[in-house]
Design a protein around this motif. Structure first.
Motif, PDB file in Angstrom:
ATOM      1  N   GLU A  83       0.849  -1.192   0.000  1.00 35.82           N
ATOM      2  CA  GLU A  83       0.000   0.000   0.000  1.00 35.82           C
ATOM      3  C   GLU A  83       0.890   1.250   0.000  1.00 35.82           C
ATOM      4  O   GLU A  83       1.961   1.243   0.602  1.00 35.82           O
ATOM      5  N   ILE A  84       0.425   2.307  -0.657  1.00 36.31           N
ATOM      6  CA  ILE A  84       1.119   3.593  -0.580  1.00 36.31           C
ATOM      7  C   ILE A  84       0.288   4.503   0.317  1.00 36.31           C
ATOM      8  O   ILE A  84      -0.884   4.777   0.021  1.00 36.31           O
ATOM      9  N   ARG A  85       0.860   4.942   1.421  1.00 30.90           N
ATOM     10  CA  ARG A  85       0.175   5.897   2.307  1.00 30.90           C
ATOM     11  C   ARG A  85       0.289   7.284   1.689  1.00 30.90           C
ATOM     12  O   ARG A  85       1.358   7.628   1.164  1.00 30.90           O
ATOM     13  N   VAL A  86      -0.790   8.087   1.774  1.00 29.08           N
ATOM     14  CA  VAL A  86      -0.735   9.416   1.159  1.00 29.08           C
ATOM     15  C   VAL A  86      -1.016  10.508   2.189  1.00 29.08           C
ATOM     16  O   VAL A  86      -1.569  10.237   3.259  1.00 29.08           O
ATOM     17  N   ASP A  87      -0.625  11.752   1.844  1.00 27.30           N
ATOM     18  CA  ASP A  87      -0.800  12.867   2.776  1.00 27.30           C
ATOM     19  C   ASP A  87      -2.173  13.525   2.624  1.00 27.30           C
ATOM     20  O   ASP A  87      -2.325  14.717   2.838  1.00 27.30           O
ATOM     21  N   ARG A  88      -3.166  12.771   2.172  1.00 20.99           N
ATOM     22  CA  ARG A  88      -4.558  13.266   2.068  1.00 20.99           C
ATOM     23  C   ARG A  88      -5.405  12.357   2.928  1.00 20.99           C
ATOM     24  O   ARG A  88      -5.065  11.186   3.112  1.00 20.99           O
ATOM     25  N   ASP A  89      -6.523  12.879   3.407  1.00 22.74           N
ATOM     26  CA  ASP A  89      -7.411  12.050   4.228  1.00 22.74           C
ATOM     27  C   ASP A  89      -8.263  11.184   3.292  1.00 22.74           C
ATOM     28  O   ASP A  89      -9.167  11.685   2.627  1.00 22.74           O
TER      29      ASP A  89
END
Ligand SMILES: Cc1cc2nc3c(=O)[nH]c(=O)nc-3n(C[C@H](O)[C@H](O)[C@H](O)COP(=O)(O)OP(=O)(O)OC[C@H]3O[C@@H](n4cnc5c(N)ncnc54)[C@H](O)[C@@H]3O)c2cc1C
Length: 378
Positions: free
Chosen positions: A184-190
């Motif tokens: 998974e790629i974690r992102v800086d958006r909710d």
């Protein structure tokens, strides 16, 4: 010290495959049982290979197409299937080309590989030395040839904790920097409100690399084949751009002025309403009230949604390690070290990672097959 012609370090996919081919070998596995990772592959069903011609299959190993070619051409998918059939494991091809045992149970695959050479479990290899032509393991065993099959460093709860890198380094091997991949790629958006939304096709750009395919939103980021396959390019905080669809200002303006923006966008793009409701800033306004700037923002979110991604916390969940023993130091026709005669390195310990779809097990099996052929020829 007890002597064996061949000692295999690690009883995962590649080590077990090799052991099944070499009755005179000794396999040393640190866990109480072999193949712990193999048992969790393909959601427990074990996607052993991909039904594809070798010339196409090699394209799924990123920049390692040339290095993996001899292995994949020597043991292509149909030969992997034939070999498992000879061990009593029948397989079938799923619609998407993935190959599984007909039992849909990885135990069938693991157990079929246990009847080759001698296997000792609960035995951790801590030291590997070479004196003259003889390898010495833990000052307890000697061997003419040694195969390092200790896997990578991700999903360490199954035993692959990067030991092979340390062992290979002692012989002068270079370890290409290690990263989590197929994760998974974690992102800086909710993205919490988007969790569970899946798209049949989206285009993702990670750094300089772009790919289109199925995408899944998770609570803290993105997953699904396209994100998994590009996760290997994420280094620290990496720029990523997500294209959800094609859409133009003309198409938006062509909708009836009274239509609510969210409904119009759903109508034009076919994207799930929940996705649109959560990412479009002017979703509740009607089309007629949108300014040129509003439309520009909508198009930007849908066609070039920019965020930062990271995979830092994915080591326990990633499916494969990107990086490892440099393939420049390995003979691609045999998997023998170019730095130390009779030392072989196979599977995920090498700097080779494939896409999701059976490619990593294919390489684990095929690289072991080459090592077996080379050792047997001596
Ligand atoms: C959740 C998950 C699902 C996956 N699904 C698929 C799939 O469906 N299809 C696919 O192609 N790939 C899949 N993969 C990737 C695939 O499982 C690996 O690439 C493959 O198992 C690598 O094989 P290997 O033999 O190199 O390493 P491993 O299978 O990791 O085996 C290494 C073994 O070495 C042992 N070992 C390590 N150090 C020592 C030591 N010092 N002494 C003794 N023993 C040691 C370990 O305990 C381990 O058993 C998946 C991976 C994960 C995590």
């Amino acid at each position: 010290m007890k002597h064996y012609p061949v000692i295999i370090i690690g009883g995962g996919a590649s080590g077990l495959f090799l052991s099944s081919l070499m009755k005179e070998s000794l396999l040393l596995e640190k866990n109480a049982e072999c193949g712990k990772k193999l048992l969790v592959t393909g959601g427990g069903a074990c996607n052993i290979t991909h039904d594809e011609a070798p010339r196409d299959l090699v394209l799924h190993y990123h920049e390692k197409k040339n290095f993996v070619s001899t292995a994949i051409f020597s043991l292509p998918p149909e030969r992997i299937r034939e070999y498992f059939a000879s061990l009593g494991v029948e397989t079938y091809i799923r619609e998407d080309g993935k190959v599984f045992p007909t039992t849909d149970d990885a135990h069938t695959v693991r157990d079929a590989l246990l009847n080759g050479g001698r296997i000792v479990t609960g035995y951790e290899v801590r030291t590997l030395k070479k004196r003259d032509d003889l390898f010495i393991i833990n000052d307890e065993f000697t061997a003419d040839a040694v195969v390092i099959a200790t896997g990578g460093m991700v999903f360490p709860q199954t035993g692959s904790t990067g030991d092979g890198y340390r062992l290979a380094r002692q012989f002068g091997h270079t370890i290409v920097p290690l990263r989590n991949a197929l994760c998974e790629i974690r992102v800086d958006r909710d993205t919490s409100a988007l969790e569970g939304i899946s798209l049949e096709s989206a285009t993702l750009k990670v750094g300089k690399h772009t790919m289109s395919g199925p995408l899944l939103f998770t609570r803290r980021g993105i997953s699904g084949p396209v994100a998994l396959n590009l996760s290997r390019y994420v280094e620290g905080e990496t720029d990523i751009v997500l294209k959800l669809c094609d859409i133009s200002a003309v198409e938006i303006k062509a909708e009836s002025g009274k239509t609510k923006c969210a409904n119009a966008l759903h109508h034009i793009t076919g994207l799930p309403q929940r996705l649109i409701n959560n990412i479009i800033p002017s979703k509740d306004r009607n089309i007629a009230s949108l300014t040129r700037e509003d439309i520009g923002k909508i198009i930007e979110v849908l066609t070039a949604w920019r965020m930062k991604g990271n995979t830092r916390e994915q080591t326990r969940y990633a499916m494969v390690t990107c990086g490892g023993v440099s393939t420049k130091e390995i003979e691609s026709r045999t998997m023998e070290s170019r730095l130390c005669r009779n030392l072989y390195i196979v599977g995920e310990t090498l700097d080779v990672d494939g896409e999701t779809g059976g490619y990593n097990l294919s390489f684990a099996f095929a690289s072991s097959y080459l090592a077996c052929r080379s050792i047997a020829a001596r």
